[in-house]
Design a protein around this motif. Structure first.
Motif, PDB file in Angstrom:
ATOM      1  N   GLU A 290       6.510 -29.885 -22.308  1.00 51.00           N
ATOM      2  CA  GLU A 290       6.700 -30.319 -23.692  1.00 51.00           C
ATOM      3  C   GLU A 290       8.149 -30.669 -24.028  1.00 51.00           C
ATOM      4  O   GLU A 290       8.404 -31.556 -24.840  1.00 51.00           O
ATOM      5  N   LEU A 291       9.099 -29.973 -23.397  1.00 50.89           N
ATOM      6  CA  LEU A 291      10.508 -30.171 -23.782  1.00 50.89           C
ATOM      7  C   LEU A 291      11.378 -30.697 -22.651  1.00 50.89           C
ATOM      8  O   LEU A 291      12.562 -30.971 -22.860  1.00 50.89           O
ATOM      9  N   GLY A 292      10.827 -30.796 -21.445  1.00 50.34           N
ATOM     10  CA  GLY A 292      11.574 -31.383 -20.341  1.00 50.34           C
ATOM     11  C   GLY A 292      12.595 -30.471 -19.697  1.00 50.34           C
ATOM     12  O   GLY A 292      13.544 -30.953 -19.064  1.00 50.34           O
ATOM     13  N   TRP A 293      12.388 -29.156 -19.783  1.00 51.96           N
ATOM     14  CA  TRP A 293      13.358 -28.203 -19.235  1.00 51.96           C
ATOM     15  C   TRP A 293      13.020 -27.800 -17.808  1.00 51.96           C
ATOM     16  O   TRP A 293      11.844 -27.676 -17.437  1.00 51.96           O
ATOM     17  N   ALA A 294      14.051 -27.565 -17.008  1.00 50.44           N
ATOM     18  CA  ALA A 294      13.914 -26.973 -15.677  1.00 50.44           C
ATOM     19  C   ALA A 294      15.262 -26.368 -15.291  1.00 50.44           C
ATOM     20  O   ALA A 294      16.309 -26.822 -15.770  1.00 50.44           O
ATOM     21  N   PRO A 295      15.290 -25.327 -14.443  1.00 51.08           N
ATOM     22  CA  PRO A 295      16.566 -24.776 -13.981  1.00 51.08           C
ATOM     23  C   PRO A 295      17.420 -25.833 -13.289  1.00 51.08           C
ATOM     24  O   PRO A 295      16.899 -26.695 -12.578  1.00 51.08           O
ATOM     25  N   GLN A 296      18.747 -25.737 -13.500  1.00 56.91           N
ATOM     26  CA  GLN A 296      19.654 -26.723 -12.903  1.00 56.91           C
ATOM     27  C   GLN A 296      19.861 -26.521 -11.417  1.00 56.91           C
ATOM     28  O   GLN A 296      20.074 -27.482 -10.673  1.00 56.91           O
ATOM     29  N   HIS A 297      19.892 -25.253 -10.985  1.00 53.05           N
ATOM     30  CA  HIS A 297      20.208 -24.923  -9.594  1.00 53.05           C
ATOM     31  C   HIS A 297      19.217 -23.889  -9.071  1.00 53.05           C
ATOM     32  O   HIS A 297      18.481 -23.270  -9.838  1.00 53.05           O
ATOM     33  N   SER A 298      19.234 -23.679  -7.768  1.00 52.31           N
ATOM     34  CA  SER A 298      18.404 -22.643  -7.158  1.00 52.31           C
ATOM     35  C   SER A 298      18.960 -21.259  -7.489  1.00 52.31           C
ATOM     36  O   SER A 298      20.128 -21.109  -7.887  1.00 52.31           O
ATOM     37  N   PHE A 299      18.131 -20.233  -7.327  1.00 57.38           N
ATOM     38  CA  PHE A 299      18.584 -18.858  -7.538  1.00 57.38           C
ATOM     39  C   PHE A 299      19.771 -18.541  -6.638  1.00 57.38           C
ATOM     40  O   PHE A 299      20.752 -17.927  -7.075  1.00 57.38           O
ATOM     41  N   GLU A 300      19.716 -18.968  -5.382  1.00 50.78           N
ATOM     42  CA  GLU A 300      20.796 -18.668  -4.440  1.00 50.78           C
ATOM     43  C   GLU A 300      22.122 -19.292  -4.878  1.00 50.78           C
ATOM     44  O   GLU A 300      23.185 -18.643  -4.786  1.00 50.78           O
ATOM     45  N   ASP A 301      22.084 -20.527  -5.362  1.00 49.99           N
ATOM     46  CA  ASP A 301      23.315 -21.177  -5.826  1.00 49.99           C
ATOM     47  C   ASP A 301      23.877 -20.470  -7.053  1.00 49.99           C
ATOM     48  O   ASP A 301      25.085 -20.227  -7.155  1.00 49.99           O
TER      49      ASP A 301
END
Length: 333
Positions: A290-301
């Motif tokens: 609905e809002l186009g969100w996703a994490p920018q980087h991996s957990f490890e980064d």
């Protein structure tokens, strides 16, 4: 745009203030914070004397202070909360007063002045997931809090929903998973592990170390909150998580040790907390769709960046560390 940020001297709140000033340099911010042990004005030293920024030292359960703080703002974002499960087990009273009564006071003022209201909550309101199950919490999951902290947050979520349904308050809620990143008090798992290694101390792990969390970097969380404020629908709840695969607490600790050039010998198992939730997992597909969100980087980064921040900012966390370890010593952990 003028924001009232409650609990803005805390971990997530102060990161959100940094985020807002970085993205919207013309905005104004009022920060209302009680400055409990978790509030730290050093998080916001960059804005001392800044005409865009006002700090009010008060309690969200104080109606007079809330009334004054809210009068001229456009948006209210409520981060203010007692948030440590172990502390809620030792003394639930403060959690009820701040998380429940304080939220009600904020809602009364927001309804009176017709403000946009966003409430920050936790995935812990949903209870926990058995280790052998693979479903995730989402916006339809029933509440099943298992600690005084989680119960107080569940109550506050219900209040926000009730004010939307009863009074038409323009309100939204986000339930986030476990945050980590800059300015997090070293009482929490990831910064405690990092700072213990920096001090040459063992990294404590609640037995048996197989507990699973959904880790969300605080910068990703801030972007999610901003999107909900800009595009979210009143009356809706949005779950915010950061993981795409499961990882145990012991595996997280091992990743920290690997980043810092240490081995498993620095791990130390300690007695588990009462009623310890074994697993959290968050389905954030609604937020993405609905809002186009996703994490920018991996957990490890993000974890590597977090270790780097604590290495470079010893002067920030060192003064807090003695009090943290004194608290855990009382718990035998």
């Amino acid at each position: 745009m003028k924001y009232l940020i409650t609990g803005g001297a805390g971990f997530i709140g102060s990161n959100f203030i940094h985020y807002l000033f970085g993205k919207y340099p013309d905005c104004e911010i009022v920060n209302l914070d009680k400055l409990t042990y978790a509030g730290n004005l050093d998080n916001l030293k960059a804005y001392e004397g800044d005409l865009r920024y006002t700090f009010i030292h008060s309690d969200i359960a104080n109606p007079k202070a809330v009334e004054e703080a809210m009068r001229d703002v456009d948006i209210v974002v409520n981060f203010a909360a007692e948030s440590h499960v172990d502390r809620s087990i030792l003394g639930p009273d403060e959690f009820i007063q701040t998380n429940v009564v304080g939220t009600q006071v904020l809602l009364d003022a927001a309804e009176k002045h017709k403000k946009r209201f966003h409430h920050i909550s936790t995935d812990e309101v949903f209870g926990h997931i058995p280790l052998d199950e693979h479903y995730k919490f989402d916006e339809q999951t029933k509440f099943d809090p298992r600690s005084p902290y989680a119960a107080s947050k569940a109550a506050s979520d219900h209040l926000v929903s009730a004010y939307y349904n009863t009074y038409g308050l323009e309100a939204t809620i986000s339930n986030c998973s476990n945050n980590f990143g800059p300015y997090q008090n070293p009482e929490k798992f990831i910064p405690r592990a990092i700072t213990n290694v920096l001090e040459g101390k063992p990294v404590p792990i609640y037995k048996p170390g197989n507990q699973i969390r959904d880790w969300l970097h605080v910068e990703d969380h801030c972007k999610a909150i901003d999107l909900v404020l800009q595009k979210g629908k009143a009356g809706e709840t949005y779950c915010v998580g950061g993981q795409t695969s499961e990882i145990s607490n012991k595996q997280v600790a091992m990743k920290i040790l690997q980043i810092m050039g240490k081995d498993e010998s620095m791990l130390k198992e300690v007695a588990d907390r009462p009623g310890h939730d074994v697993k959290y997992a968050v389905d954030w597909s609604k937020l993405k769709k609905e809002l186009g969100w996703a994490p920018q980087h991996s957990f490890e980064d993000w974890l590597s960046k977090t270790v780097e921040w604590y290495v470079k900012n010893e002067s920030w966390w060192k003064p807090l560390k003695a009090g943290v370890e004194k608290f855990y010593f009382k718990l035998g952990r």
